[in-house]
Design an enzyme around this catalytic site. Sequence first.
Site, PDB file in Angstrom:
ATOM      1  N   ARG A  73     -10.864  -0.625   5.680  1.00  0.00           N
ATOM      2  CA  ARG A  73      -9.734  -1.488   5.331  1.00  0.00           C
ATOM      3  C   ARG A  73     -10.131  -2.929   5.579  1.00  0.00           C
ATOM      4  O   ARG A  73     -10.668  -3.254   6.636  1.00  0.00           O
ATOM      5  CB  ARG A  73      -8.499  -1.116   6.137  1.00  0.00           C
ATOM      6  CG  ARG A  73      -7.210  -1.626   5.513  1.00  0.00           C
ATOM      7  CD  ARG A  73      -5.981  -1.151   6.263  1.00  0.00           C
ATOM      8  NE  ARG A  73      -5.634   0.220   5.964  1.00  0.00           N
ATOM      9  CZ  ARG A  73      -4.540   0.822   6.426  1.00  0.00           C
ATOM     10  NH1 ARG A  73      -3.708   0.157   7.209  1.00  0.00           N
ATOM     11  NH2 ARG A  73      -4.274   2.072   6.130  1.00  0.00           N
ATOM     12  N   SER A 175      -1.903   0.663   2.869  1.00  0.00           N
ATOM     13  CA  SER A 175      -0.653   1.055   3.508  1.00  0.00           C
ATOM     14  C   SER A 175       0.292  -0.133   3.677  1.00  0.00           C
ATOM     15  O   SER A 175       0.739  -0.727   2.702  1.00  0.00           O
ATOM     16  CB  SER A 175      -0.954   1.739   4.842  1.00  0.00           C
ATOM     17  OG  SER A 175       0.202   2.341   5.374  1.00  0.00           O
ATOM     18  N   ASP A 333       7.121   2.634   3.815  1.00  0.00           N
ATOM     19  CA  ASP A 333       6.171   1.545   3.619  1.00  0.00           C
ATOM     20  C   ASP A 333       5.542   1.666   2.230  1.00  0.00           C
ATOM     21  O   ASP A 333       5.817   2.623   1.498  1.00  0.00           O
ATOM     22  CB  ASP A 333       5.143   1.512   4.756  1.00  0.00           C
ATOM     23  CG  ASP A 333       4.184   2.681   4.759  1.00  0.00           C
ATOM     24  OD1 ASP A 333       4.472   3.689   4.092  1.00  0.00           O
ATOM     25  OD2 ASP A 333       3.148   2.611   5.445  1.00  0.00           O
ATOM     26  N   ASP A 335       2.867   2.679   0.783  1.00  0.00           N
ATOM     27  CA  ASP A 335       2.212   3.913   0.321  1.00  0.00           C
ATOM     28  C   ASP A 335       2.979   5.158   0.763  1.00  0.00           C
ATOM     29  O   ASP A 335       2.492   6.282   0.631  1.00  0.00           O
ATOM     30  CB  ASP A 335       0.754   3.976   0.778  1.00  0.00           C
ATOM     31  CG  ASP A 335       0.607   4.134   2.281  1.00  0.00           C
ATOM     32  OD1 ASP A 335       1.458   3.591   3.021  1.00  0.00           O
ATOM     33  OD2 ASP A 335      -0.348   4.790   2.736  1.00  0.00           O
ATOM     34  N   ASP A 337       3.823   6.625   3.539  1.00  0.00           N
ATOM     35  CA  ASP A 337       3.446   7.581   4.592  1.00  0.00           C
ATOM     36  C   ASP A 337       4.178   7.298   5.903  1.00  0.00           C
ATOM     37  O   ASP A 337       4.125   8.100   6.828  1.00  0.00           O
ATOM     38  CB  ASP A 337       1.925   7.641   4.803  1.00  0.00           C
ATOM     39  CG  ASP A 337       1.319   6.349   5.338  1.00  0.00           C
ATOM     40  OD1 ASP A 337       2.017   5.306   5.347  1.00  0.00           O
ATOM     41  OD2 ASP A 337       0.140   6.361   5.737  1.00  0.00           O
ATOM     42  N   ARG A 338       4.888   6.172   6.001  1.00  0.00           N
ATOM     43  CA  ARG A 338       5.656   5.843   7.202  1.00  0.00           C
ATOM     44  C   ARG A 338       7.130   5.694   6.842  1.00  0.00           C
ATOM     45  O   ARG A 338       7.476   5.400   5.694  1.00  0.00           O
ATOM     46  CB  ARG A 338       5.176   4.533   7.832  1.00  0.00           C
ATOM     47  CG  ARG A 338       3.766   4.602   8.366  1.00  0.00           C
ATOM     48  CD  ARG A 338       3.290   3.198   8.756  1.00  0.00           C
ATOM     49  NE  ARG A 338       1.868   3.217   9.023  1.00  0.00           N
ATOM     50  CZ  ARG A 338       1.321   2.988  10.218  1.00  0.00           C
ATOM     51  NH1 ARG A 338       2.080   2.717  11.246  1.00  0.00           N
ATOM     52  NH2 ARG A 338       0.016   3.033  10.371  1.00  0.00           N
ATOM     53  N   GLU A 435       3.205   9.776  15.474  1.00  0.00           N
ATOM     54  CA  GLU A 435       2.659   8.636  16.191  1.00  0.00           C
ATOM     55  C   GLU A 435       3.753   7.575  16.248  1.00  0.00           C
ATOM     56  O   GLU A 435       4.570   7.462  15.324  1.00  0.00           O
ATOM     57  CB  GLU A 435       1.395   8.099  15.529  1.00  0.00           C
ATOM     58  CG  GLU A 435       1.544   7.641  14.100  1.00  0.00           C
ATOM     59  CD  GLU A 435       0.233   7.178  13.484  1.00  0.00           C
ATOM     60  OE1 GLU A 435      -0.815   7.278  14.148  1.00  0.00           O
ATOM     61  OE2 GLU A 435       0.265   6.712  12.330  1.00  0.00           O
ATOM     62  N   SER A 437       4.026   4.560  15.717  1.00  0.00           N
ATOM     63  CA  SER A 437       4.105   3.538  14.670  1.00  0.00           C
ATOM     64  C   SER A 437       4.759   4.124  13.417  1.00  0.00           C
ATOM     65  O   SER A 437       4.208   4.051  12.328  1.00  0.00           O
ATOM     66  CB  SER A 437       2.727   2.958  14.368  1.00  0.00           C
ATOM     67  OG  SER A 437       1.801   3.986  14.132  1.00  0.00           O
ATOM     68  N   LYS A 449       0.656  11.984   8.143  1.00  0.00           N
ATOM     69  CA  LYS A 449       2.037  11.500   8.241  1.00  0.00           C
ATOM     70  C   LYS A 449       2.613  11.360   6.838  1.00  0.00           C
ATOM     71  O   LYS A 449       1.897  11.047   5.888  1.00  0.00           O
ATOM     72  CB  LYS A 449       2.101  10.185   9.011  1.00  0.00           C
ATOM     73  CG  LYS A 449       1.245   9.055   8.480  1.00  0.00           C
ATOM     74  CD  LYS A 449       1.340   7.860   9.411  1.00  0.00           C
ATOM     75  CE  LYS A 449       0.431   6.725   8.960  1.00  0.00           C
ATOM     76  NZ  LYS A 449      -0.981   7.005   9.288  1.00  0.00           N
TER      77      LYS A 449
END
Length: 624
Positions: A73, A175, A333, A335, A337-338, A435, A437, A449
């Site tokens: 990244r 992300s 978010d 992408d 995943d959160r 997690e 976050s 996630k």
Amino acid sequence: MEDNDRVNGDLNANMRCQSTGDPQLDKAVHQWLTWDRNRWTRAQLDSLIAAGHLDELRSRLCSRMSFGTAGLRAPMGAGFNRINDLTVIQSTQGLYSHLCRYFPDLSSRGLVVGFDTRGQEESGCSSERLAKLTAAVMLSREVSVHLFSSFVPTPYVPYAVKKLGAAAGVMITASHNPKEDNGYKVYWSNGAQIASPHDKEILRSIEEELEPWSASCWDEDLVDHSSLRTDPLTQINSCYMDELASLCFHRELNSSCPLKFVHSSFHGVGHVFIQQAFQVFGFAPPIPVPEQKDPDPNFSSVRCPNPEEGESVLKLSLLLAEKENARIVLATDPDADRLAVAENSDGCGWKVFTGNELAALLGWWMFFNWKESHPDPADTQNVHMLATTVSSKILQAFARIEGFHFEETLPGFKWIGNKIHELSKTGQRVIFAFEESIGFLCGSMVPEKDGVSSAVVVAEMAAYLHNKNLMLNQQLDNIYQTYGYHVSKTSYVICNDPPTIQKIFSRIRNFDGDGSYPKTCGGIQIVHVRDVTTGYDSSRPDLRSVLPVSRSSQMITFTLQNGVVATLRTSGTEPKIKYYTEFCAAPGKSEVCRLEEELQKVTAALLDKFLEPEKNNLIRRLSD
């Protein structure tokens, strides 16, 4: 982005540059201009040379990216330590060589490739183009490629890897990072993100294959006419939504639920997938935030595309929810995943849940429904919940009372994903993992996630509790009364100078003399120290950490005499030092104000005495 001919530059055009006076830099410049075919990144480098920006050139060209907690990244743009056409081609060549050593049937198993909605005009980069170049490298070696034809949530790539039996997967995404960044996330055949030793071996393979193999590697149109390319979008989306139904426990309540939900996809991929997920659960679709519904690589309506930042980045969602009389806000978010969640507490404003608080709710919900369908206590012996070591210990408190198993991993969902795979081989079942976050996994559909499944599970939990005249926040309080209050604080400081980070952690390791860690924090005695970077753990008879040693990042955890656990660690994806503190009280102990005061005292000392923000020019988080 413009067509292929415009992107591919004239190979001989830039061989006219003058010497910089630094032989190592001259060699790197020459290599870049020899190999790069993207006219925009070549022009960027030309500008830096013409302006004499030697430090910037060294920064971009004299080092390479390495795999962190979320793969490669970095900012998009010219340079060997940036995300761009050339570094993605190099990375994929290295990945191909590595996969060949592990999969004799690589050609038939193939690679899954997905992408988000990021893009940067000035470097000619977009996630879609980089995904097509990833595919082109594999296709040039006669490897089949399952390339999604449109943007997808990150968890769709590992889900497809497992469903299709692919050798590996690559997701082009950064992300929730700033708009300037992009990334290259690699998943192994088990669907989990790569961990050691694969990450280091792939980096070695990349360095052995730096020169692009052929013109085919630059041909993004190859995906349109190769018989080895398939588009898994329809099949994978259908399978995912079918399997998602297994997490729906109270469909009859959902279809008549009076609650309204607002959803923001933060200018990313989430909108269409969340709408479908709600339909699977029998809900009316959530109300989308119109300004954030459609993909926008500039993330125009938010100062930062990270819903973890809380109320300050959720303003549009909260305003819409108030206008529409919606009680719950869900934000994924870019992408998807959160997941961030906020609840309107009648007359008391908005409560934005932390990742740890949401995990307490989701962990309770998943076990509550597991027990409903598995009344025999013996069944609990095979049930597991997982969390990263910097996350709340609330699941540990659940496990202690309820009798299931709880395990911790290093920070990063790659460790959780690999632990799920390891447990599944012995018939163990993970029903929840997280997690702090705001990364959650309900069930074990995918070893990553997943903001899509988590969002609709939260919606069903809210609907169920509403039917019992309870709000999410009230249920959270019930959970704490049963299992013990877990008060936590998570934040960060920004440090853009790696040597300063090394200096800070070296000082902590020699705080009270050579090799001596701090003995107190905020006036409270430190009873144990665990340093995962060096492998030291004072609480163990052999003084060795049970968690794997991770020398590529910094992480030190302090356990205090009053029960507070405090951790300092560097981020694997951003220039941040993160700090985490938690006070774990016994069941029934509910003087929350006192717990919060003690925690705040320790947190302030951790920040001011150990990190010394002013002395080290660290930038504090805006909302702190």
